[in-house]
Design a protein around this motif. Structure first.
Motif, PDB file in Angstrom:
ATOM      1  N   LEU A  62       0.839  -1.192   0.000  1.00 41.07           N
ATOM      2  CA  LEU A  62       0.000   0.000   0.000  1.00 41.07           C
ATOM      3  C   LEU A  62       0.874   1.242   0.000  1.00 41.07           C
ATOM      4  O   LEU A  62       1.994   1.228   0.512  1.00 41.07           O
ATOM      5  CB  LEU A  62      -0.909   0.041   1.235  1.00 41.07           C
ATOM      6  CG  LEU A  62      -1.974  -1.040   1.384  1.00 41.07           C
ATOM      7  CD1 LEU A  62      -2.754  -0.810   2.682  1.00 41.07           C
ATOM      8  CD2 LEU A  62      -2.921  -1.060   0.197  1.00 41.07           C
ATOM      9  N   ALA A  63       0.353   2.322  -0.553  1.00 38.42           N
ATOM     10  CA  ALA A  63       1.038   3.607  -0.524  1.00 38.42           C
ATOM     11  C   ALA A  63       0.419   4.506   0.532  1.00 38.42           C
ATOM     12  O   ALA A  63      -0.798   4.467   0.748  1.00 38.42           O
ATOM     13  CB  ALA A  63       0.928   4.286  -1.890  1.00 38.42           C
ATOM     14  N   PRO A  64       1.198   5.314   1.235  1.00 42.89           N
ATOM     15  CA  PRO A  64       0.622   6.287   2.173  1.00 42.89           C
ATOM     16  C   PRO A  64      -0.321   7.226   1.432  1.00 42.89           C
ATOM     17  O   PRO A  64      -0.088   7.556   0.269  1.00 42.89           O
ATOM     18  CB  PRO A  64       1.847   7.033   2.703  1.00 42.89           C
ATOM     19  CG  PRO A  64       2.981   6.074   2.521  1.00 42.89           C
ATOM     20  CD  PRO A  64       2.672   5.347   1.249  1.00 42.89           C
ATOM     21  N   VAL A  65      -1.373   7.660   2.099  1.00 41.78           N
ATOM     22  CA  VAL A  65      -2.416   8.433   1.396  1.00 41.78           C
ATOM     23  C   VAL A  65      -2.771   9.744   2.077  1.00 41.78           C
ATOM     24  O   VAL A  65      -3.881  10.242   1.934  1.00 41.78           O
ATOM     25  CB  VAL A  65      -3.702   7.581   1.223  1.00 41.78           C
ATOM     26  CG1 VAL A  65      -3.457   6.417   0.289  1.00 41.78           C
ATOM     27  CG2 VAL A  65      -4.224   7.094   2.574  1.00 41.78           C
ATOM     28  N   ASP A  66      -1.845  10.327   2.794  1.00 43.41           N
ATOM     29  CA  ASP A  66      -2.145  11.606   3.458  1.00 43.41           C
ATOM     30  C   ASP A  66      -2.649  12.643   2.466  1.00 43.41           C
ATOM     31  O   ASP A  66      -3.507  13.466   2.805  1.00 43.41           O
ATOM     32  CB  ASP A  66      -0.893  12.126   4.160  1.00 43.41           C
ATOM     33  CG  ASP A  66      -0.520  11.278   5.363  1.00 43.41           C
ATOM     34  OD1 ASP A  66      -0.980  11.589   6.466  1.00 43.41           O
ATOM     35  OD2 ASP A  66       0.205  10.289   5.176  1.00 43.41           O
ATOM     36  N   GLY A  67      -2.138  12.614   1.240  1.00 43.91           N
ATOM     37  CA  GLY A  67      -2.567  13.566   0.230  1.00 43.91           C
ATOM     38  C   GLY A  67      -4.012  13.408  -0.169  1.00 43.91           C
ATOM     39  O   GLY A  67      -4.620  14.333  -0.723  1.00 43.91           O
ATOM     40  N   GLY A  68      -4.595  12.248   0.125  1.00 46.21           N
ATOM     41  CA  GLY A  68      -5.978  11.999  -0.235  1.00 46.21           C
ATOM     42  C   GLY A  68      -6.981  12.746   0.610  1.00 46.21           C
ATOM     43  O   GLY A  68      -8.178  12.755   0.305  1.00 46.21           O
ATOM     44  N   LEU A  69      -6.521  13.386   1.687  1.00 51.62           N
ATOM     45  CA  LEU A  69      -7.408  14.179   2.540  1.00 51.62           C
ATOM     46  C   LEU A  69      -7.463  15.634   2.097  1.00 51.62           C
ATOM     47  O   LEU A  69      -8.236  16.425   2.645  1.00 51.62           O
ATOM     48  CB  LEU A  69      -6.956  14.101   3.999  1.00 51.62           C
ATOM     49  CG  LEU A  69      -7.014  12.732   4.668  1.00 51.62           C
ATOM     50  CD1 LEU A  69      -6.477  12.810   6.077  1.00 51.62           C
ATOM     51  CD2 LEU A  69      -8.427  12.184   4.677  1.00 51.62           C
ATOM     52  N   GLY A  70      -6.629  15.980   1.145  1.00 53.85           N
ATOM     53  CA  GLY A  70      -6.646  17.346   0.638  1.00 53.85           C
ATOM     54  C   GLY A  70      -6.251  18.379   1.675  1.00 53.85           C
ATOM     55  O   GLY A  70      -6.748  19.510   1.653  1.00 53.85           O
ATOM     56  N   GLY A  71      -5.359  18.010   2.584  1.00 57.07           N
ATOM     57  CA  GLY A  71      -4.911  18.951   3.605  1.00 57.07           C
ATOM     58  C   GLY A  71      -5.952  19.284   4.646  1.00 57.07           C
ATOM     59  O   GLY A  71      -5.824  20.271   5.379  1.00 57.07           O
ATOM     60  N   ASP A  72      -6.999  18.462   4.744  1.00 57.26           N
ATOM     61  CA  ASP A  72      -8.121  18.748   5.641  1.00 57.26           C
ATOM     62  C   ASP A  72      -8.192  17.730   6.775  1.00 57.26           C
ATOM     63  O   ASP A  72      -9.268  17.294   7.149  1.00 57.26           O
ATOM     64  CB  ASP A  72      -9.411  18.726   4.818  1.00 57.26           C
ATOM     65  CG  ASP A  72     -10.504  19.587   5.456  1.00 57.26           C
ATOM     66  OD1 ASP A  72     -10.167  20.376   6.352  1.00 57.26           O
ATOM     67  OD2 ASP A  72     -11.657  19.471   5.035  1.00 57.26           O
ATOM     68  N   LYS A  73      -7.053  17.336   7.299  1.00 57.20           N
ATOM     69  CA  LYS A  73      -6.983  16.267   8.283  1.00 57.20           C
ATOM     70  C   LYS A  73      -7.796  16.544   9.537  1.00 57.20           C
ATOM     71  O   LYS A  73      -8.396  15.636  10.123  1.00 57.20           O
ATOM     72  CB  LYS A  73      -5.515  16.028   8.647  1.00 57.20           C
ATOM     73  CG  LYS A  73      -5.229  14.697   9.305  1.00 57.20           C
ATOM     74  CD  LYS A  73      -3.728  14.466   9.400  1.00 57.20           C
ATOM     75  CE  LYS A  73      -3.429  13.076   9.951  1.00 57.20           C
ATOM     76  NZ  LYS A  73      -1.973  12.816   9.993  1.00 57.20           N
ATOM     77  N   SER A  74      -7.847  17.804   9.950  1.00 54.69           N
ATOM     78  CA  SER A  74      -8.547  18.153  11.187  1.00 54.69           C
ATOM     79  C   SER A  74     -10.056  17.986  11.079  1.00 54.69           C
ATOM     80  O   SER A  74     -10.759  18.004  12.090  1.00 54.69           O
ATOM     81  CB  SER A  74      -8.229  19.599  11.578  1.00 54.69           C
ATOM     82  OG  SER A  74      -8.690  20.501  10.585  1.00 54.69           O
TER      83      SER A  74
END
Length: 420
Positions: free
Chosen positions: A113-125
């Motif tokens: 699997l690849a990390p997917v932090d970018g899939g949140l569009g910078g809206d993690k909070s």
């Protein structure tokens, strides 16, 4: 027609073909080609509605992202673990796949699997911290949450009334007290799904947690389900089964209500019902006979299973940029609202509330605070398979609860030792 049932099959054994891959954020396979393949599962119970919903998602995404050819392949739950593991480790799987928290650690460890932090569009909070934590491994996010499940107690009021049970039983002691009355009236008390295909997250594990136990030790190197708490939980279950308070059909039930004891109005309560179950029961029992209560309370905790469903990206995704865009598309407030409405599941976003169309929906929303996604461990699925077999042996009387748990623990210890 793009949405279809995939016929991909292979005989490669589970996780045996895992290879070391370099996983870049949201897809290590580059951007060759315009195709994007997604494996989705029946999170929308009605097959026709599910097909129509995902077909519209294809159209909407392709309209927003010109040049991308999105194919959403609807997969069955049965055999999912084997098929996903084979596909990811064999390098022939989808670009994006729906995964659950207990699947993440093993795939992340094998770099499929690849990390997917970018899939949140910078809206993690904007997302529930518990949802993000459940879909992470070693501090990296491997799945973006698109819905959150919740389970809770559901009762058939008509059966309770016939048995003279005035208040729906909400604790272990109340379940045990109601059992003789319901048996005298000709009904079982508590629904349970012990089929080899049923997840322990939806049957035994909640009882274990309610007793104060855990599946694994805090360091994850050992199993802990055979401690005093596990024995208490399994004894509670087997005693109910012996008394007929858990229906005999439990051995083949797969966490469904259609054509099962619960749906046939042969059992008065279910402790891991989902909103779709309540909607179906309202149609067959009559809305006035459906009562949704709080999660079952054990001797130490009031807890129920509930977890996020996350979109994960294959480390060999052929179109990593398109995969990231699809994840951002599906985690937007608009799509989260649409999927929550279609599935009846809860929203994983703090800024999006699931529409509560009736009291039952509100009861499930209230139960979200008691949910627990389970113990994450790279060997969680293999351990579950071992324990599930032993629980069957305990229910059928072939082994005592202690013998069953100890045997499963011994087998699990061998498994964990081999994987270190």
């Amino acid at each position: 027609m793009k949405i279809r049932a995939s016929r991909f099959t292979t005989s490669i054994s589970l996780l045996a073909a895992a290879t070391a891959l370099t996983a870049s954020a949201c897809g290590g396979g580059g951007d060759s080609g315009k195709g994007l393949t997604v494996w989705m599962y029946p999170v929308i119970p009605d097959q026709q509605a599910s097909s129509a919903y995902w077909k519209q998602i294809e159209k909407d995404f392709e309209a927003a992202e010109a040049g991308v050819d999105l194919k959403i392949e609807l997969q069955p739950w049965d055999g999912r673990d084997q098929k996903v593991a084979t596909a990811l480790t064999g390098g022939k799987g989808p670009d994006v796949v729906l995964l659950q928290p207990d699947q993440i650690p093993s795939y992340a460890a094998n770099r499929t699997l690849a990390p997917v932090d970018g899939g949140l569009g910078g809206d993690k909070s904007a997302f529930l911290p518990t949802a993000l934590a459940a879909l992470s491994s070693d501090g990296k996010l491997y799945g973006v949450p698109i819905y959150h499940t919740v389970t809770s107690m559901m009762f058939n009021k008509k059966l309770l009334d016939k048995a003279g049970v005035k208040d729906p039983p909400q604790t272990w002691d109340e379940i045990k007290a109601a059992a003789p009355k319901l048996k005298k009236a000709g009904y079982a008390t508590l629904d349970y799904s012990a089929s080899p295909e049923a997840s322990l997250n939806m049957n035994f594990y909640p009882l274990l947690w309610q007793a104060g136990g855990t599946v694994f030790s805090p360091d994850g190197k050992k199993v802990a389900f055979n401690g005093p708490e596990g024995l208490e939980a399994l004894t509670f279950l087997t005693d109910l089964y012996k008394q007929g308070a858990v229906p005999r059909s439990a051995l083949t039930n797969k966490n469904v209500i259609t054509d099962q004891a619960l749906g046939k109005q042969e059992v008065a309560a279910a402790f891991t019902s989902v909103p779709a179950d309540a909607a179906l029961a309202a149609k067959t029992w009559g809305k006035e006979n459906v009562i949704v209560g709080a999660p079952l309370k054990g001797p130490r905790k009031q807890v129920a299973f509930g977890m996020p469903g996350g979109l994960a990206v294959n480390a060999r995704a052929k179109n990593g940029k398109a995969a990231e865009k699809f994840l951002r598309f599906m985690t937007s407030p608009k799509q989260i609202t649409g999927l929550s409405t279609a599935t009846g599941f809860m929203s994983p976003r703090t800024d999006v509330k699931t529409p509560a169309t009736d009291p039952a929906a509100q009861q499930f929303a209230d139960a979200l605070q008691y949910t627990y996604p389970g113990d994450t461990n790279a060997s969680a699925r293999q351990v579950m398979a071992l324990l599930r077999t032993e629980i069957q042996a305990a229910l059928t009387g072939k082994k005592t609860p202690k013998e069953a748990l100890d045997e499963a623990a011994e087998q699990s210890a061998d498994l964990l030792a081999r994987q270190r």
